[in-house]
Enzyme design. Structure first.
Site, PDB file in Angstrom:
ATOM      1  NE  ARG A 214       4.482 114.507 103.212  1.00 44.67           N
ATOM      2  CZ  ARG A 214       5.736 114.608 102.776  1.00 44.67           C
ATOM      3  NH1 ARG A 214       6.598 115.404 103.389  1.00 44.67           N
ATOM      4  NH2 ARG A 214       6.122 113.923 101.723  1.00 44.67           N
TER       5      ARG A 214
ATOM      6  CD  GLU B 114      13.348 121.702  94.004  1.00 42.85           C
ATOM      7  OE1 GLU B 114      14.568 121.898  93.928  1.00 42.85           O
ATOM      8  OE2 GLU B 114      12.752 121.474  95.082  1.00 42.85           O
TER       9      GLU B 114
ATOM     10  CE  LYS C 170      10.162 115.800  93.887  1.00 49.56           C
ATOM     11  NZ  LYS C 170       9.997 117.097  93.166  1.00 49.56           N
TER      12      LYS C 170
END
Length: 560
Positions: free
Chosen positions: A259, A34, A269
């Site tokens: 992850r 994104e 983020k």
């Protein structure tokens, strides 16, 4: 050094079996960031996985920007993501954007509406959230759930036409409000946002949710394997439900893996954005940041990042990797490739009283002690030189083997010197040493093999350059700053994460070092020129120390 043999993991093994069985002729993956911030080292793990598998088994990878939220997306983030993927050593076949498919996705939404599988809900977000239920209680249906397909189509088309303000309506998939998986309880798949899009401008005022755009974009691009981190595992039933009920051209399969989690940093983020916006760091590429841009500026190499990702592997088990493991891979890489130079970070002047004041003597020094192919260089010796402050001690303990009054050390690549006199300023601080050198201890002279217990590095006062050196350390002083429920994570910022040394002295040749060139400053660490460096004012960043000073600290934290 980077391993050439791919590490076996459950995804790689599955893909190999599927190819051997003929289920696929080749594989297609995608990396779908994104564009609302810079990529971090957690994304690097996904990049390496998504690009290396098609490289190994045949196929290709698409770079797809998930640009479904125009309120947070900017072109500078798109540019940074492209640069990061290229820097890591990968090239995508197609660059795609979710916005490329807005018209197709809109048609898919109408398809669901016409078949009674989606409806327009006119409640506000709080009401929808309250009706969603909990993990132990089913949700309650919206009062608008039974609107007719005709009414829903009319409202949705008017939503697209811009007749309604933000939040007036949403489009929800009509699945099961009693489903054990909350993601299947009539999820919102479109929202009204009167927000210009970086690529489509004001053409759209409704935007699809990530869950709605993700799987359908995969299908449009003929992705075979949609590799996601574990937080998307609970979303997979919705991913599959949408593919099953829409006229998509292919059926990708989502596979989840754990992850990357690193200690002494944050890889969210949202939190990284806050560090930037609140000025705790000097931008997304601050070398203390775990962003790919930050670690690149700090001096990490793409080879070390790929080796690190290969080392930690791909599993479904969540774990926290020591930051030291990332640094160790960088040390292993730079130990092989980085030429050696002498640099004095905290200079102390030494006057060699018996060395001629008008002479310069040149000594040959190896650029790499284990790699003769790197050749040698000439290092200037003059009457005045600089050594490290810490390499002299006036009241030295017995086992201090560097320079002390009356003591001797060898200057690396040169000869042995003896400290004869200590000069102090009015405050009693040592500002200069007067020493004498033994000419018989030069290479090739009868006393060259004379042994002393200490060897120190140095630079000539007149054949060195003044430079700014930046010493970077852990950004946080606790291993899990975001896990503290009682304190804001920024309260755990390490106040010593950056030390700026304004007046270091380096070998003169380093003034011409280019960005991306790595050097080992002998006895100090590995360094790289900062993008701000100039020949008249060099700036160097410490990429990593020679030894892991945090290993014991990390072990203490891991043991409780």
């Amino acid at each position: 050094m980077e391993s050439q043999e791919p590490t076996s993991n459950f995804i790689r093994n599955r893909i190999r079996k599927e190819l051997e069985s003929g289920a696929y002729e080749y594989i297609v993956t995608r990396f779908p960031p994104e564009p609302n911030g810079y990529l971090h080292v957690g994304h690097a793990k996904s990049i390496v996985l998504n690009f290396s598998l098609p490289q190994e088994f045949g196929g290709y990878t698409n770079l797809r920007f998930d640009d479904t939220n125009p309120a947070r997306e900017e072109q500078r983030y798109i540019d940074a993501i492209r640069e990061d993927v290229h820097w890591l050593g990968y090239q995508w076949k197609n660059e795609c954007h979710a916005s490329d498919y807005f018209e197709t996705l809109y048609g898919y939404a109408l398809h669901l509406i016409d078949r009674g599988l989606a409806y327009v809900d006119s409640q506000d977000a709080d009401a929808i959230r309250e009706q969603r239920g909990t993990l132990t209680e089913p949700g309650r249906p919206s009062p608008h759930r039974d609107r007719s397909p005709e009414e829903n189509r009319d409202l949705f088309e008017r939503m697209r036409a811009g007749e309604f303000e933000d939040g007036a309506h949403v489009l929800r998939a009509k699945i099961d409000m009693a489903a054990p998986n909350i993601n299947l309880r009539d999820p919102v798949i479109y929202r009204i946002r009167h927000q210009a899009h970086p690529r489509t401008g004001t053409e759209w005022c409704i935007y699809p949710s990530y869950d709605f755009a993700h799987g359908q974009s995969d299908a449009i691009e003929s992705i075979t394997h949609s590799l996601c981190t574990l937080e998307f595992e609970d979303h997979r039933p919705l991913y599959e439900w949408l593919l099953e009920h829409l006229p998509v051209p292919s059926r990708p399969h989502q596979i989840e893996f754990s992850r990357l989690n690193l200690d002494f940093t944050v890889l969210s983020k949202r939190r990284l954005t806050r560090l930037v916006d609140e000025g705790h760091v000097d931008g997304w590429d601050d070398p203390r940041m775990p962003t790919i841009a930050g670690i690149r500026r700090r001096g990490f190499t793409p080879q070390s990042i790929r080796a690190f990702c290969n080392e930690i592997g791909v599993t479904k088990s969540e774990s926290v990797i020591p930051f030291g493991a990332l640094e160790r891979n960088l040390r292993d890489d730079l130990n092989v490739r980085a030429p050696r130079r002498m640099a004095v970070l905290r200079p102390l002047k030494v006057v060699l009283s018996n060395f001629p004041s008008d002479e310069t003597e040149w000594f040959e020094a190896a650029n790499h002690p284990q790699n003769p192919d790197m050749g040698t260089r000439q290092v200037a010796m003059t009457r005045e030189i600089f050594i490290e402050e810490e390499d002299f001690m006036e009241d030295a303990p017995k086992k201090f083997f560097r320079l002390k009054p009356g003591g001797e050390v060898r200057l690396r690549n040169a000869f042995i010197i003896r400290c004869d006199e200590v000069i102090k300023d009015d405050s009693g601080r040592v500002v200069e040493l007067h020493c004498s050198y033994d000419p018989e201890t030069r290479s090739g002279q009868p006393g060259a093999d004379r042994k002393v217990k200490g060897t120190i590095h140095w630079v000539s006062a007149s054949h060195s350059v003044q430079a700014e050196v930046r010493l970077y350390d852990r950004l946080f002083n606790v291993p899990h700053p975001a896990a503290d429920k009682e304190r804001d994570f920024v309260e755990h910022l390490n106040p010593e994460s950056l030390e700026i040394i304004p007046d270091a002295r380096l070998e003169a040749s380093l003034a011409d070092a280019g960005v991306g060139e790595h050097y080992q400053f002998e006895r100090t660490g590995y360094f790289v020129p900062d993008p701000l460096t100039r020949p008249e004012r060099p700036v160097f960043n410490r990429a990593v120390t020679l030894r892991d000073a945090w290993a014991k600290i990390e072990k203490q934290f891991s043991q409780g």
